[in-house]
Design a protein around this motif. Structure first.
Motif, PDB file in Angstrom:
ATOM      1  N   LEU A  48      83.464  24.585 -89.029  1.00 19.13           N
ATOM      2  CA  LEU A  48      84.443  23.069 -89.201  1.00 19.13           C
ATOM      3  C   LEU A  48      85.036  22.862 -87.714  1.00 19.13           C
ATOM      4  O   LEU A  48      84.995  21.659 -87.316  1.00 19.13           O
ATOM      5  N   LEU A  49      85.534  23.832 -87.033  1.00 19.95           N
ATOM      6  CA  LEU A  49      86.189  23.739 -85.676  1.00 19.95           C
ATOM      7  C   LEU A  49      85.119  23.134 -84.663  1.00 19.95           C
ATOM      8  O   LEU A  49      85.371  21.981 -83.943  1.00 19.95           O
ATOM      9  N   MET A  50      83.836  23.388 -84.700  1.00 18.44           N
ATOM     10  CA  MET A  50      83.004  23.263 -83.694  1.00 18.44           C
ATOM     11  C   MET A  50      82.433  21.981 -84.057  1.00 18.44           C
ATOM     12  O   MET A  50      82.149  21.040 -83.313  1.00 18.44           O
ATOM     13  N   VAL A  51      82.152  21.454 -85.576  1.00 19.12           N
ATOM     14  CA  VAL A  51      81.900  20.287 -85.850  1.00 19.12           C
ATOM     15  C   VAL A  51      82.913  18.946 -85.634  1.00 19.12           C
ATOM     16  O   VAL A  51      82.554  17.908 -85.049  1.00 19.12           O
ATOM     17  N   GLN A  52      84.074  19.550 -85.655  1.00 18.18           N
ATOM     18  CA  GLN A  52      85.282  18.589 -85.075  1.00 18.18           C
ATOM     19  C   GLN A  52      85.230  18.310 -83.791  1.00 18.18           C
ATOM     20  O   GLN A  52      85.787  17.352 -83.403  1.00 18.18           O
ATOM     21  N   LYS A  53      84.721  19.145 -83.121  1.00 19.61           N
ATOM     22  CA  LYS A  53      84.591  19.204 -81.266  1.00 19.61           C
ATOM     23  C   LYS A  53      83.415  18.373 -81.031  1.00 19.61           C
ATOM     24  O   LYS A  53      83.186  18.150 -79.816  1.00 19.61           O
ATOM     25  N   GLY A  54      82.412  17.838 -82.051  1.00 22.02           N
ATOM     26  CA  GLY A  54      81.341  16.995 -81.857  1.00 22.02           C
ATOM     27  C   GLY A  54      80.006  17.877 -82.133  1.00 22.02           C
ATOM     28  O   GLY A  54      79.027  17.084 -81.745  1.00 22.02           O
ATOM     29  N   GLU A  55      79.909  19.064 -82.414  1.00 22.63           N
ATOM     30  CA  GLU A  55      78.734  19.805 -82.488  1.00 22.63           C
ATOM     31  C   GLU A  55      78.049  19.353 -83.449  1.00 22.63           C
ATOM     32  O   GLU A  55      78.681  18.888 -84.771  1.00 22.63           O
ATOM     33  N   ARG A  56      76.768  19.583 -83.743  1.00 25.49           N
ATOM     34  CA  ARG A  56      75.991  19.313 -84.661  1.00 25.49           C
ATOM     35  C   ARG A  56      76.168  20.568 -85.943  1.00 25.49           C
ATOM     36  O   ARG A  56      76.486  21.500 -85.467  1.00 25.49           O
ATOM     37  N   LEU A  57      75.874  20.205 -87.269  1.00 23.47           N
ATOM     38  CA  LEU A  57      76.402  21.160 -88.179  1.00 23.47           C
ATOM     39  C   LEU A  57      75.294  22.147 -88.034  1.00 23.47           C
ATOM     40  O   LEU A  57      75.820  23.499 -88.174  1.00 23.47           O
ATOM     41  N   ALA A  58      74.279  21.970 -87.686  1.00 26.92           N
ATOM     42  CA  ALA A  58      73.140  23.085 -87.563  1.00 26.92           C
ATOM     43  C   ALA A  58      73.551  24.089 -86.413  1.00 26.92           C
ATOM     44  O   ALA A  58      73.389  25.198 -86.499  1.00 26.92           O
ATOM     45  N   ASP A  59      73.919  23.515 -85.208  1.00 33.17           N
ATOM     46  CA  ASP A  59      74.206  24.223 -84.188  1.00 33.17           C
ATOM     47  C   ASP A  59      75.371  25.015 -84.435  1.00 33.17           C
ATOM     48  O   ASP A  59      75.669  26.109 -83.904  1.00 33.17           O
ATOM     49  N   ALA A  60      76.517  24.352 -85.145  1.00 35.37           N
ATOM     50  CA  ALA A  60      77.728  25.082 -85.427  1.00 35.37           C
ATOM     51  C   ALA A  60      77.455  26.334 -86.250  1.00 35.37           C
ATOM     52  O   ALA A  60      77.984  27.540 -86.041  1.00 35.37           O
ATOM     53  N   MET A  61      76.452  26.196 -87.371  1.00 29.72           N
ATOM     54  CA  MET A  61      76.303  27.260 -88.299  1.00 29.72           C
ATOM     55  C   MET A  61      75.460  28.517 -87.483  1.00 29.72           C
ATOM     56  O   MET A  61      75.663  29.400 -87.676  1.00 29.72           O
ATOM     57  N   ARG A  62      74.425  27.975 -86.410  1.00 35.70           N
ATOM     58  CA  ARG A  62      73.688  29.003 -85.751  1.00 35.70           C
ATOM     59  C   ARG A  62      74.629  29.738 -84.898  1.00 35.70           C
ATOM     60  O   ARG A  62      74.251  30.782 -84.518  1.00 35.70           O
ATOM     61  N   ASN A  63      75.900  29.313 -84.418  1.00 35.28           N
ATOM     62  CA  ASN A  63      76.665  30.112 -83.582  1.00 35.28           C
ATOM     63  C   ASN A  63      77.629  31.009 -84.334  1.00 35.28           C
ATOM     64  O   ASN A  63      78.295  31.893 -83.768  1.00 35.28           O
ATOM     65  N   GLN A  64      77.292  30.917 -85.811  1.00 37.56           N
ATOM     66  CA  GLN A  64      78.074  32.188 -86.358  1.00 37.56           C
ATOM     67  C   GLN A  64      77.494  33.561 -86.592  1.00 37.56           C
ATOM     68  O   GLN A  64      77.655  34.237 -87.597  1.00 37.56           O
ATOM     69  N   GLY A  65      76.481  33.866 -85.613  1.00 37.04           N
ATOM     70  CA  GLY A  65      75.785  34.981 -85.619  1.00 37.04           C
ATOM     71  C   GLY A  65      74.744  34.991 -86.992  1.00 37.04           C
ATOM     72  O   GLY A  65      73.951  34.214 -87.141  1.00 37.04           O
ATOM     73  N   LYS A  66      74.771  36.167 -87.712  1.00 37.84           N
ATOM     74  CA  LYS A  66      73.921  36.425 -88.867  1.00 37.84           C
ATOM     75  C   LYS A  66      74.526  35.883 -90.358  1.00 37.84           C
ATOM     76  O   LYS A  66      74.008  36.277 -91.324  1.00 37.84           O
ATOM     77  N   ILE A  67      75.662  35.212 -90.249  1.00 37.27           N
ATOM     78  CA  ILE A  67      76.244  34.734 -91.418  1.00 37.27           C
ATOM     79  C   ILE A  67      75.340  33.833 -92.286  1.00 37.27           C
ATOM     80  O   ILE A  67      74.900  33.976 -93.411  1.00 37.27           O
ATOM     81  N   PHE A  68      74.906  32.689 -91.614  1.00 38.64           N
ATOM     82  CA  PHE A  68      73.803  31.706 -92.197  1.00 38.64           C
ATOM     83  C   PHE A  68      72.413  32.015 -91.720  1.00 38.64           C
ATOM     84  O   PHE A  68      72.091  32.472 -90.448  1.00 38.64           O
ATOM     85  N   PRO A  69      71.613  32.335 -92.822  1.00 36.46           N
ATOM     86  CA  PRO A  69      70.204  32.894 -92.302  1.00 36.46           C
ATOM     87  C   PRO A  69      69.476  31.860 -92.074  1.00 36.46           C
ATOM     88  O   PRO A  69      69.798  30.657 -91.878  1.00 36.46           O
TER      89      PRO A  69
END
Length: 357
Positions: A48-69
């Motif tokens: 959420l914080l990364m999306v609020q800063k203008g990142e795309r949702l997919a890139d923000a999810m990719r930054n969470q390590g192995k949480i999202f497959p």
């Protein structure tokens, strides 16, 4: 850790909220409040914080390590690029729901055999450590001749009681050795190959892998992801290194212009139905549809095979444990039978002597 069930709930809630017209930022805020899994909740907050800063949702999810497959991230990325994020999340929710159902089915099927095995082993240990020693003293006090089988069981029981620390140490070292070896590449190849070749269990593992692979490929292809990339993503979602190696080699073949069904068939691991259906899909241009049909078929096959495996394992475990426990009981009772026979013989002998006199 984030389980498949948690991801199924997350994607289902996400698509429901988006379909209601709620913006992505607000949807993530709502999901963060509703999520029970603390690890996933933290990952959603960071996303959420990364999306609020203008990142795309997919890139923000990719930054969470192995949480999202990887499959979820790539599906979200494809959905954002095509403007159909809701459709991508809907497909992922169905995918995770089927995956969660499959995992739950396999776990449920193994509960009874595992419980039965543990109880049987506990009974065996109890007999060796507690029951047999009590008879050992009895036989010693009576000074009777003990059969060799009973002597062997008594010696094993004595060793268990006196050298229990050696047994625990040996079990620990053996377990540690297997654990270390299983985490090496050669160890993974050995154990994962064994999983595919074991009687009964091997067929179940192959059918489960066939269902997961075809379902994942169908989901990715439906989102417009190229086949080469789809195979690569699918390989990263598979735990079995033997099957993963086959998929990665298949990706290289596809990159050279070879149809996917060719390396899959030449691997010799997958059932003929998988390769035949793939080939039909490639020839007719209906690959996604054929992959979904394969996945649906093997979902049913996994359920049927799991029931058959459970039905086969139960009597096998019962028979094996009955033989072991029965042997222990007979080893204890055999001297007692001998004692009764000697006692009866002595009585009959005394009666005969009295009659003669």
């Amino acid at each position: 850790p984030v389980k498949t069930k948690d991801l199924a709930v997350f994607t289902r809630q996400f698509v429901t909220i988006l379909n209601a017209g709620v913006p992505i930022v607000a949807a993530l805020e709502m999901l963060q409040d509703q999520t029970e899994n603390k690890t996933l909740e933290k990952a959603i907050g960071s996303t959420l914080l990364m999306v609020q800063k203008g990142e795309r949702l997919a890139d923000a999810m990719r930054n969470q390590g192995k949480i999202f497959p990887p499959i979820l991230i790539n599906m979200v990325e494809a959905g954002e690029a095509s403007g159909s994020l809701e459709v991508a999340l809907e497909r992922m929710s169905v995918h995770f729901e089927k995956e969660s159902k499959l995992r739950a089915l396999l776990k449920k099927a193994m509960i009874y055999p595992t419980t039965l095995t543990l109880i049987s082993l506990a009974v065996i240990v109890l007999m060796i450590v507690v029951v047999i020693p009590s008879f050992t003293g009895l036989f010693g006090d009576m000074g009777m001749e003990i059969p060799k089988v009973t002597k062997t069981i008594m010696a094993i029981s004595a060793f268990f009681r006196r050298r229990w620390y050696l047994i625990i140490g040996a079990i620990f070292l053996l377990g540690a050795g297997i654990f270390i070896f299983s985490n090496t590449y050669k160890g993974k190849i050995f154990f994962h190959t064994l999983k595919l070749k074991l009687p009964l269990i091997g067929k179940l593992n192959i059918k489960t892998a066939s269902s997961r692979i075809t379902r994942t490929l169908a989901t990715l292809i439906a989102a417009g992801i190229p086949l080469i990339e789809a195979v690569d993503i699918t390989a990263r979602t598979i735990d079995n290194v033997v099957i993963k190696k086959i998929l990665l080699e298949s990706k290289e073949e596809v990159a050279r212009g070879v149809n996917l069904s060719v390396p899959i068939r030449s691997s010799g691991v997958f059932p003929p139905l998988v390769t035949h259906m793939m080939k039909i899909g490639e020839e007719t241009g209906s690959m996604e549809d054929m992959l979904n049909k394969i996945a649906d078929y093997y979902d049913e096959e996994v359920e049927a095979t799991t029931q058959q495996l459970t039905a086969a394992l139960e009597p096998i475990i019962i028979i094996v444990m009955a033989v072991v426990i029965g042997a222990l009981v007979l080893a204890v009772l055999q001297p007692m039978f001998s004692m009764y026979e000697q006692f009866d013989s002595s009585i009959l002998g005394n009666d005969s002597a009295s009659g003669i006199q």
